[in-house]
Design an enzyme around this catalytic site. Sequence first.
Site, PDB file in Angstrom:
ATOM      1  N   HIS A 108       0.828  -1.218   0.000  1.00  0.00           N
ATOM      2  CA  HIS A 108       0.000   0.000   0.000  1.00  0.00           C
ATOM      3  C   HIS A 108       0.860   1.264   0.000  1.00  0.00           C
ATOM      4  O   HIS A 108       0.455   2.290   0.527  1.00  0.00           O
ATOM      5  CB  HIS A 108      -0.961   0.038   1.205  1.00  0.00           C
TER       6      HIS A 108
ATOM      7  N   LYS B 122      16.690  21.489 -11.944  1.00  0.00           N
ATOM      8  CA  LYS B 122      15.936  20.244 -12.151  1.00  0.00           C
ATOM      9  C   LYS B 122      16.736  19.127 -12.803  1.00  0.00           C
ATOM     10  O   LYS B 122      17.582  19.361 -13.658  1.00  0.00           O
ATOM     11  CB  LYS B 122      14.721  20.538 -13.047  1.00  0.00           C
TER      12      LYS B 122
ATOM     13  N   GLU C  71       9.717   7.851 -16.963  1.00  0.00           N
ATOM     14  CA  GLU C  71       8.373   8.368 -17.259  1.00  0.00           C
ATOM     15  C   GLU C  71       7.916   7.968 -18.656  1.00  0.00           C
ATOM     16  O   GLU C  71       6.739   7.631 -18.868  1.00  0.00           O
ATOM     17  CB  GLU C  71       8.366   9.894 -17.132  1.00  0.00           C
TER      18      GLU C  71
ATOM     19  N   SER D 139      15.362  21.071 -17.045  1.00  0.00           N
ATOM     20  CA  SER D 139      14.198  21.906 -17.313  1.00  0.00           C
ATOM     21  C   SER D 139      14.654  23.163 -18.034  1.00  0.00           C
ATOM     22  O   SER D 139      15.754  23.670 -17.780  1.00  0.00           O
ATOM     23  CB  SER D 139      13.525  22.276 -15.984  1.00  0.00           C
TER      24      SER D 139
END
Length: 477
Positions: free
Chosen positions: A167, A294, A301, A288
Amino acid sequence: MAADEDRGAGQPVRLWGSRFESGPADALARLSVSVQFDWRLAPYDLLASRAHARVLHMAGLLTDIELTRMLAAIEDLDRACRAGAFRPTAADEDVHTALERGLLESLGQLGGKLRAGRSRNDQIATDLRLYLRDHVRIITARLTELELALIGQAERHSHTAAPGMTHMQHAQPILLAHQLLAHVQAFARDASRFRDWDARAAVSPLGMGALAGSSLPLDPEAVAAELGFASAADNSVDAVSDRDFAAEFCFAAALLGVHLSRLGEEIVLWSTHEFGWVEVDDAYATGSSIMPQKKNPDVAELARGKAGRLIGNLTGLLATLKGLPLAYDRDLQEDKEPVFDAVDTLLTVLPAMAGMVGTLRFHADRLSATAAAGHALATDLAELLVRRGVPFREAHEVVGHLVVWCQVHDCELADVSEDDLAKVSTLLTPDVREVLTVPGAIAARAGRGGTAPARVAEQLGRLRQDVHKQAAWAAGE
Ligand code: ARG
């Protein structure tokens, strides 16, 4: 040129048309044309053509000289296609039309003999099987590289403790290697699924003609053997309409995509500031355009994102197939793009994932330090009480009270003093603290499939063997 005289100079080659008064409307031609995507089947179509030429010769339908000339022309055309010297034109409806044009250009009338006894229906089903059987092996080879990258990390971290989650909450400590090898287990199933798939896909449709077989004395078994199939099809109607092999491949690809996505999701989480478990190498991260600080885990992804399109390829193809009457219908032309897209997607994602996984830097100290966080040794304590004869129900309750005590006093189970343990329950004698260590908790799970170092080492050894077998199969050994 002889071939131009045959068909009238400047006329596009069509594999049909004599019963039509007019040529196709532009709108039909634009809808119908598939050569822009099926051209990648050209080498396989030529392979099948070689085998077909040989059975025509065996059947006495090509003389020795004709066969020699035909095979030489196919060879030349194959070379010209690979070199890009022969390309489809805007007027070629599909790969078969383009290649027949190539043969007519070099052989004249003789080029038109190859079409005897075969139809584009058995041809396309054969080409796609040949293409996929090749590419499933290439995909498996790339998959084994990802598996080896994970196994390498597992080896490096064979003693690194980590929080095990259910979980998304701390549950019980495990070895990081155990978690990484769990992903390898899934990928190993994907590899074996591709291999099982191949056994079912190894059936040749060539020689089945349009749908009913051929009245010419062809030998589909000889063709099948030459093309590396295990056998020829048993039912010509099924052979030209069956696309199970394409759907099943898309399923195996989609499930592999889902596995890649789940691994990608973990790496996204693990590389956050909040987790801080792992650092992605610069070569596999992006920045970025506005935020100079970043570093983003785009490979992970994109792996997650591509799963969506792999699932889409499967569902799209199944939807195409579901209402089709037997035998061939032109709808079946829609089988190719989802299959090709699945192949291309996997061959792009797998190397990037292998590279990223292989270069991950895990923060072993942080992982180990948090392995028991969130009272993750509570089960160990309860099971110790069980070993001492306490019913599990009661043990669960006692340890639950201790967890509440820890929450109130903002500490972990192992931090509680002997006196305080006794205050919570008389069952919590001083020696229970012995089981409240991470290495002890991990070593205790020593049954088959457990996270104990010895079990994980055995698992790793078995997976390594599996992966070597997969790689050998992919290399055609
Ligand atoms: N381009 C077609 C396909 O992909 C080839 C078979 C065409 N057959 C036909 N009867 N029109 O399915």
